[in-house]
Design a protein around this motif. Sequence first.
Motif, PDB file in Angstrom:
ATOM      1  N   MET A   1       0.835  -1.177   0.000  1.00  0.00           N
ATOM      2  CA  MET A   1       0.000   0.000   0.000  1.00  0.00           C
ATOM      3  C   MET A   1       0.880   1.240   0.000  1.00  0.00           C
ATOM      4  N   TYR A   2       0.559   2.164  -0.838  1.00  0.00           N
ATOM      5  CA  TYR A   2       1.330   3.397  -0.947  1.00  0.00           C
ATOM      6  C   TYR A   2       1.054   4.277   0.264  1.00  0.00           C
ATOM      7  N   SER A   3       2.079   4.893   0.827  1.00  0.00           N
ATOM      8  CA  SER A   3       1.853   5.705   2.024  1.00  0.00           C
ATOM      9  C   SER A   3       2.563   7.057   2.013  1.00  0.00           C
ATOM     10  N   LYS A   4       3.325   7.367   0.978  1.00  0.00           N
ATOM     11  CA  LYS A   4       4.065   8.641   0.945  1.00  0.00           C
ATOM     12  C   LYS A   4       3.305   9.669   0.105  1.00  0.00           C
ATOM     13  N   ARG A  47      -4.054   5.966  10.710  1.00  0.00           N
ATOM     14  CA  ARG A  47      -3.391   4.820  11.320  1.00  0.00           C
ATOM     15  C   ARG A  47      -3.992   4.669  12.724  1.00  0.00           C
ATOM     16  N   PRO A  48      -4.982   3.789  12.856  1.00  0.00           N
ATOM     17  CA  PRO A  48      -5.600   3.613  14.165  1.00  0.00           C
ATOM     18  C   PRO A  48      -4.638   2.954  15.138  1.00  0.00           C
ATOM     19  N   GLU A  78       2.004  -5.690   5.414  1.00  0.00           N
ATOM     20  CA  GLU A  78       3.198  -5.883   6.236  1.00  0.00           C
ATOM     21  C   GLU A  78       3.772  -4.565   6.755  1.00  0.00           C
ATOM     22  N   SER A  79       3.838  -3.553   5.897  1.00  0.00           N
ATOM     23  CA  SER A  79       4.410  -2.277   6.350  1.00  0.00           C
ATOM     24  C   SER A  79       3.517  -1.612   7.388  1.00  0.00           C
ATOM     25  N   GLN A  80       2.198  -1.748   7.238  1.00  0.00           N
ATOM     26  CA  GLN A  80       1.288  -1.160   8.225  1.00  0.00           C
ATOM     27  C   GLN A  80       1.318  -1.950   9.535  1.00  0.00           C
TER      28      GLN A  80
END
Length: 96
Positions: A1-4, A47-48, A78-80
């Motif tokens: 998932m893209y996050s930047k 991000r809960p 995985e990154s989250q």
Amino acid sequence: MYSKFNELLQLKEVDKNTYEAIANINFSPDSKYGDNVYKESRIRVERPTAKEILEVKELIEHKLGNKPHSNILYHLDESQLSHYSDNEINKIYSRN
């Protein structure tokens, strides 16, 4: 998932953790289906905490009672998941 999201020129920040697309974006150009965001769409980044996830889980389990069900978490790759401890992840996925 893209996050930047703050690094993408096609997005402008319109509020805290909220971005608006100023152009169409395809996050998965190699994918058959693609993850598209269209111009003027908004993305809200959240991000809960583990506590918040467990509170929602408890509410759902209370509502469903003994009916068969499973816990499914979307967008926790995985990154989250790396933001949570193994113990927190086990509590999230455990059957009470």
